[in-house]
Design an enzyme around this catalytic site. Structure first.
Site: not given
Lengths: 260, 595
Positions: B17, B116, B249, B261, B295, B362, B403
């Site tokens: 946004g 990652f 996820q 998290l 993930r 998540h 994702r």
């Protein structure tokens, strides 16, 4: 830069009892909340709630228990529930803290735990205050990077050392725990307050920024850094561990020496 | 009721946004409506990084990033959208740096990058350093930087204005082949001012939905209390489809029992997972990139270790994230926040003891369907003029069935920016659509109904039942039985919801009322997620059906599109119509997904 590490062993002996464990203990508390419901009563008052809570519960869990099981009208702001969004700063046993980051077991549960709204900002309802004056001070210190000349094609270069100078003040989540713990701010609502100064510090000491002088001029105002009486309430209140008083001192020093 | 007029109205002040607002605000009269304060948005909780093939520390390029995104999403990603995102990622990171974001730096002073999950060199050969980061508070720095730049550009915010309805009109239009259809057009939104309890109608030429996710459907979640799927719920009730809602996820490393998290960046910095035997079990599940597998794979491996009896703790219900072989100094400089979370909330010292972790709900891969210009679709290809969506609310679809880590921070920046530019451009040439008569009628009736209800059902109790049910039955592993049982509970809760009452009858900061409204959205979305999950009889990405353990490209290499339709029944659930939409395939044909 990430350093290359050797591969950790595929298998290790775990210490006995690793990961903690056992049953999570329960205990009883009295939550003493400063209520203010302007649509029904003119005055604020204290209300006690007796609750059974778990060892991993935070003050926020106790507030939720009241709201969800006892009195739906109890009103407070919260969102992330783990200390990063800054919604739920409140006075817990007389000290500014985040409700979601304060474990009940770390408080003295033999006595009532008092919870009230942060001070110095207009009270709206129960634990909710009007945050607008707080954000107004924040906006006044021009909390954004100001640079001159052409933008580089790629990123601006900044050394890890230059980056480290203002690392501490980038942690601010604008929860207002510091500003609303400051006795100067309580008596003089015009004072910029620690949070605005912290955010000015974040840019004044950023090697990429070129408006340090303008910000120092703003904070040299009679409602600026010189109102700070170094009571350290703000540093104690900061849930992010920012050394707020140190940051304010660095800004004072920079005004005096104009080295920035 | 007050009526405001703006060229562009943005719903939500998180990353998407505010990134949109920075663009739109400089081009058109823009208002941003948020039910929080902008800096409270959950973008700020993101930790690990934002990937872009800057190649600052090793060879990389956007094509590899595109491939990883497509493969990570188990080939149900729209490849044109993934390509846009990976290409524009580079400028998206550089734009943030120029706005002031304090990234960690290399010795040369460039933006540093780290590894990652699922991000690889040359199509899966090894993990690559692609994630640009600011310690383990990258999302915090993105949110702060975007808010700072909104302040700089004098963006107008309406804080604690909760949007409850999307105003649209329908008019008859004709397709190229001459068939008639109802074309929707956007007129504005209806919002509820939390401070006063007053309704405000915002008439707008363009509306951007950027209102975030719906993680509170679950009990154990990394998501904020306020992530109740409002934007998706409003769109769905307005007759718009929701795409791919079966794909949710579960992040592997939530603090056990709490769901808070702990970034995948921890594993990017060298942390590994161990079971009760002290074994680094990911070596068995993903021999090449091990703990840095995507993930869905890691979360499933963890859940499998636990159910095969190799879980840790007194109830053997979690595994361990081990950082103890890393230098404390390294951890302190790269991962200061998550180590503090472990200390604060579990009393574990990560320097010396491994941290109990378990998958936590998540991220919604699905959402309001858009094209790559972020225009919202009312069916598979009909754009609604003036309506845009970006971020977790939207499904463009760059995340497919799973994702990759960091791609959400990327998504909000790339598609948030696109939405802001497109919405402002549209508003420059368009006229206002006339508001419907009594634009607030629906919301007024809804709120008055809740305020005056004398029903016997309690919002918190229904929500708890919903969250417990979703945690137990719509999890990492699911099958027909668990999903059917979940739907029975959800249907019962939906009936009982009609009989809820609230205690707070006031107008000022009535958060009791707010929670009741939010529960309505959660129930709608849980129903859609579970119905779509029951319908997809295959396993793909984050959706793993034990009764259909293989991917089935022949029958299910398609997006699902769920509509509210009172004349339809899907999987025994009346009121939902499920259709399909083709996946956009450009460069990469589906292959077996191994890591």
């Amino acid at each position: 830069m990430s350093t290359e590490l050797p591969e950790p062993p595929s298998k290790i002996e775990l210490k006995a009892g690793v990961g903690g464990g056992g049953e999570i203990p329960t205990f009883n508390i009295t939550l003493r909340v400063r209520r203010y419901l302007p649509e029904t009563t003119a005055e604020a008052y204290w209300e006690d709630f007796k609750l059974t809570m778990y060892g991993t519960d935070r003050v926020l869990d106790a507030l939720h228990k009241v709201k969800w099981d006892h009195d739906g009208s109890l009103s407070f702001r919260r969102s992330c529930a783990h200390g990063v969004c800054g919604s739920d700063a409140m006075r817990i046993n007389g000290r500014n803290r985040l409700a979601c980051k304060t474990l009940l077991k770390d408080l003295d549960t033999s006595k009532p735990i008092t919870v009230e709204a942060i001070k110095g900002l207009p009270l709206e309802k129960d634990l909710i205050v009007d945050m607008e004056p707080f954000f107004q001070s924040y906006r006044e210190i021009m909390p954004f990077l100001i640079t001159k000349g052409h933008e580089p094609t790629k990123e601006r270069i900044q050394s890890a050392e230059e980056r480290a100078v203002f690392d501490d003040t980038t942690k601010c989540i604008l929860c207002a725990a510091c500003t609303s713990s400051c006795p100067v701010f309580w008596t003089d609502g015009q004072y910029f307050g620690p949070a605005a100064i912290v955010n000015a510090h974040r840019f004044i000491f950023d090697s990429r920024d070129e408006a340090g002088d303008m910000r120092l001029e703003i904070l040299n105002d009679k409602e600026g850094v010189w109102r700070c009486r170094t009571t350290f309430n703000c540093s104690e209140a900061c849930p992010r561990g920012i050394q707020v008083t140190k940051a304010i001192a660095e800004v004072k020093q920079a005004i005096l020496s104009r080295t920035v | 009721m007050q009526v405001h007029k703006y060229d562009v109205v943005i719903v939500g002040a998180g990353g998407a946004g505010m990134r949109a607002a920075i663009e739109s605000g400089q081009r058109a009269r823009t208002a941003v409506l948020t039910k929080l304060y902008p800096t409270r948005s959950h973008t700020g909780a993101a930790q690990g990084g934002m990937c872009a093939a800057l190649a600052n520390v090793e060879e990389d390029n956007w094509e590899w990033h595109t491939f990883d995104t497509v493969k990570g999403g188990d080939y149900i990603v729209d490849q044109d959208a993934a390509e846009v995102m990976a290409k524009e990622a580079i400028d998206a990171v550089l734009d943030l740096e120029k706005m002031g974001l304090p990234f960690n730096r290399t010795p040369e002073g460039k933006i540093d990058q780290r590894r990652f999950g699922g991000h690889t060199r040359d199509h899966g050969k090894a993990a690559v350093r692609r994630a640009c980061y600011a310690a383990d508070r990258t999302g915090h720095m993105i949110l702060q930087t975007l808010y700072q730049n909104c302040v700089k550009h004098n963006v107008e915010f309406y804080n604690e204005y909760y949007v409850l309805d999307l105003l649209m009109v329908e008019e008859e239009a004709f397709r190229e082949d001459g068939t008639a259809y109802q074309q929707k057009r956007v007129a504005g939104v209806v919002s509820y001012d939390l401070a006063t309890g007053e309704l405000h109608v915002f008439q707008a030429k363009s509306v951007i939905f950027a209102s975030g996710g719906a993680g509170k459907v679950f009990k154990t979640t990394s998501n904020a209390h306020t992530l109740t799927g409002d934007g998706m719920g409003i769109a769905f009730r307005s007759g718009l489809p929701l795409e791919d809602m079966e794909f949710f996820q579960f992040h592997p490393t939530g603090l056990a029992g709490l769901g808070i998290l702990l970034t995948e960046g921890a594993r990017g910095e060298g942390a590994i997972l161990r079971n009760s035997d002290g074994e680094r079990f990911m070596e068995r599940y993903a021999p090449t990139i091990k703990d840095l597998a995507p993930r869905d794979i890691v979360a499933r491996a963890m859940a499998n270790e636990v159910r095969e009896g190799r879980g840790c703790g007194p109830n053997k219900d979690y595994v361990l994230l081990d950082l103890t072989h890393l230098e404390p100094e390294h951890i302190e400089s790269k991962l200061p926040d998550i180590t503090e979370f472990a200390r604060t909330y579990l009393g574990v010292e990560p320097f010396t003891d491994p941290v109990p972790v378990y998958p936590t709900a998540h991220y919604a891969m699905g959402g309001v369907p858009t094209n790559i210009e972020t225009e919202v679709l009312q069916d598979n290809d009909t754009v609604i003029p003036g309506l845009y969506a970006a971020g977790e609310t939207a499904c463009v679809s760059v995340h497919g069935a799973n994702r990759l880590g960091t791609n959400s921070l990327l998504d909000i920046n790339v598609f948030g920016r696109r939405a802001g530019i497109a919405a402002a451009k549209y508003a420059q040439d368009a006229d206002f659509v006339e508001l419907p008569e009594n634009p607030d009628a629906l919301v007024t009736a809804q709120l008055e109904g809740l305020l005056s209800s004398t029903g016997t059902e309690n919002v918190a109790a229904l929500r708890k039942t919903l969250q417990d049910t979703m945690d137990a039955k719509v999890q990492v592993f699911r099958d027909e039985k668990s999903l059917t049982e979940a739907l029975e509970v959800i249907e019962d809760l939906r009936k009982r919801y009609k009989n809820v009452s609230i205690q707070d009858k006031g107008k000022r900061f009535n958060l009791d009322l707010l929670e009741a409204v939010e529960l309505g959205f959660l129930l709608d979305l849980a129903e859609v997620m579970t119905t779509a999950a029951l319908h997809r009889k295959e396993s793909r990405g984050g959706h793993y059906r034990e009764d259909y353990p293989n991917r089935d490209d022949e029958n299910f290499m398609i997006h699902s599109m769920a509509y509210r339709d009172h004349n339809a029944t899907t999987e025994g659930i009346s009121g939902i119509r499920l259709e399909t939409k083709p996946v956009v395939v450009t460069r990469y044909q589906p292959m077996e997904r191994k890591y």
